[in-house]
Scaffold this motif. Sequence first.
Motif, short mmCIF file in Angstrom:
data_model
loop_
_atom_site.label_atom_id
_atom_site.label_comp_id
_atom_site.label_asym_id
_atom_site.label_seq_id
_atom_site.Cartn_x
_atom_site.Cartn_y
_atom_site.Cartn_z
N ALA A 85 0.80 -4.44 6.39
CA ALA A 85 -0.20 -3.67 5.65
C ALA A 85 -1.45 -4.51 5.52
O ALA A 85 -1.36 -5.71 5.23
CB ALA A 85 0.35 -3.29 4.28
N LEU A 115 -3.29 4.96 5.08
CA LEU A 115 -3.02 3.55 4.80
C LEU A 115 -3.23 2.77 6.09
O LEU A 115 -2.87 3.25 7.18
CB LEU A 115 -1.59 3.38 4.29
CG LEU A 115 -1.19 4.27 3.11
CD1 LEU A 115 0.26 4.04 2.73
CD2 LEU A 115 -2.10 4.02 1.92
N HIS A 116 -3.78 1.59 5.98
CA HIS A 116 -4.17 0.83 7.17
C HIS A 116 -3.21 -0.34 7.42
O HIS A 116 -2.89 -1.11 6.50
CB HIS A 116 -5.60 0.33 7.02
CG HIS A 116 -6.57 1.44 6.72
ND1 HIS A 116 -6.82 2.47 7.61
CD2 HIS A 116 -7.32 1.69 5.63
CE1 HIS A 116 -7.69 3.30 7.08
NE2 HIS A 116 -8.01 2.85 5.87
N ASN A 129 0.83 -1.21 0.00
CA ASN A 129 0.00 0.00 0.00
C ASN A 129 0.86 1.27 0.00
O ASN A 129 0.55 2.25 -0.68
CB ASN A 129 -0.99 0.00 1.16
CG ASN A 129 -0.34 -0.20 2.52
OD1 ASN A 129 0.88 -0.39 2.62
ND2 ASN A 129 -1.13 -0.18 3.58
N LEU A 130 1.97 1.24 0.73
CA LEU A 130 2.88 2.40 0.76
C LEU A 130 3.62 2.53 -0.56
O LEU A 130 3.80 3.64 -1.08
CB LEU A 130 3.86 2.26 1.93
CG LEU A 130 4.85 3.41 2.15
CD1 LEU A 130 4.11 4.73 2.34
CD2 LEU A 130 5.75 3.12 3.34
N ASP A 184 -3.22 3.58 11.64
CA ASP A 184 -3.34 4.36 10.40
C ASP A 184 -2.03 5.08 10.13
O ASP A 184 -1.47 5.72 11.03
CB ASP A 184 -4.46 5.39 10.51
CG ASP A 184 -5.84 4.75 10.44
OD1 ASP A 184 -5.92 3.60 9.98
OD2 ASP A 184 -6.82 5.40 10.86
#
Length: 451
Positions: free
Chosen positions: A439, A426-427, A187-188, A411
Amino acid sequence: MAKSLPHHHESEQSVLGTIFLDSKQISSVIDQLNNEDFFEQSHALIYQAMKDLYLDNKKIDYTSVASKLEQNQNLQKAGGMKYLYALSETVPSVNHLETYIDLVKDESLKRQVIALAGSILEEGYQGELDANEYMSKAEESIFALAQKRKTSAFTFLSEVIHEVKDKMEKNRDKKGGITGLRTGFSNLDNITAGLQPEELVILAARPSMGKSAMAMNLALNVAKRNKDGQAGVAIFSLEMSNDQLAGRMLSSESNIESMKVKTGHLTPREWQFLEGGMQSLAKLNIAFDDSAAVTVADIRAKCRKLSQEGKLDFVVIDYLQLIKGDSRSGNRQEEVAKISRGLKQMARELKVPVLALSQLSRDVEKREDKRPVLADLRESGSIEQDADIVMFLYRKDYYERDEKNLTGEVDLSIAKNRQGVAGVSLHFMFDTAFSRFTAQADRFDEQQDKD
């Protein structure tokens, strides 16, 4: 026999002579040479007179320059009218002006280095600074001189677009559109395209949110997932010791709870896992430095050495506010501003991403909504200005008093992203027992694979 300071007499004459022959060339010379670049006092006086005339929009010729020198009672010091006429006769070709300028600048730089070395020598004899401060100040002075002389001319768009195309061609074959260092968190990576060279990345949070653990996760993932597991990572920990950080990494890698790693109370099977984790970590190119009182100059010097050895791809600093500042600064905000600017300059010089952890203001705790915003960065707005990416960690369950409500959800909000999307969260899941972040997208993919 006394040694003469470096200078190029003929080139100084040729620069001035060219201006007499073609006065329009003064605009090019002014952009590149200062009075101090001329070694001969007579040449510096003549050059100053030419600059004064140019700035007053007056013509530059033998008569006007002589008149200007005479006004300041400098005509005889400059060699008189006869010397002014002689200058143009020494010019081999007006077409070689740039070469004459380069020769004058080169000799001037040598003199500046000699003067700086003398100043460093004199300061050392005075003995007012301790050895570390003395070395840091000497290095900073030399680096500042080097940076000053690196100012370059314009680069035109026609050249830059070719550089952009070259980068595009290099990045074309990289998987998943990741052009920088892979962080191990999909996600990052999707938001940043990987950690990019020359970027200053700030990771900020209130205490106990897990920012040190996240930094270690990123360092470990970068070392593992780039350059076939040989990416070089330098970690400067000003708060925790090397063995504490390594213990966290070992816990995450060997899948053994952090508390058990601390106490050594392991089952025979867990000892086997520990040995496996140690072997895996030993292959990675991660270097630690837990010096307590460290300056930006210290960090830069150590990183420069690793870079010269080809062992530096990523730098982690835990944390920014603990870096020793310049005691001569007027206040702490000014100190932190110099530190953040120094880290950005280091990232650009070494062409690697630098991750610096940062504290947040206590004002966060006074609000009902405790999610951090850029204004919460502690002690200096310059951190926000210098950073390419600013990320905030927020754990809602940190404020929960009932352990039954602890979810481990975290978060990571991207508050600033100079080269991409900002204002997104992003979680992650944070497993505190193993100091491990996952992630949620990655966690879902892993669960599907198991099913």
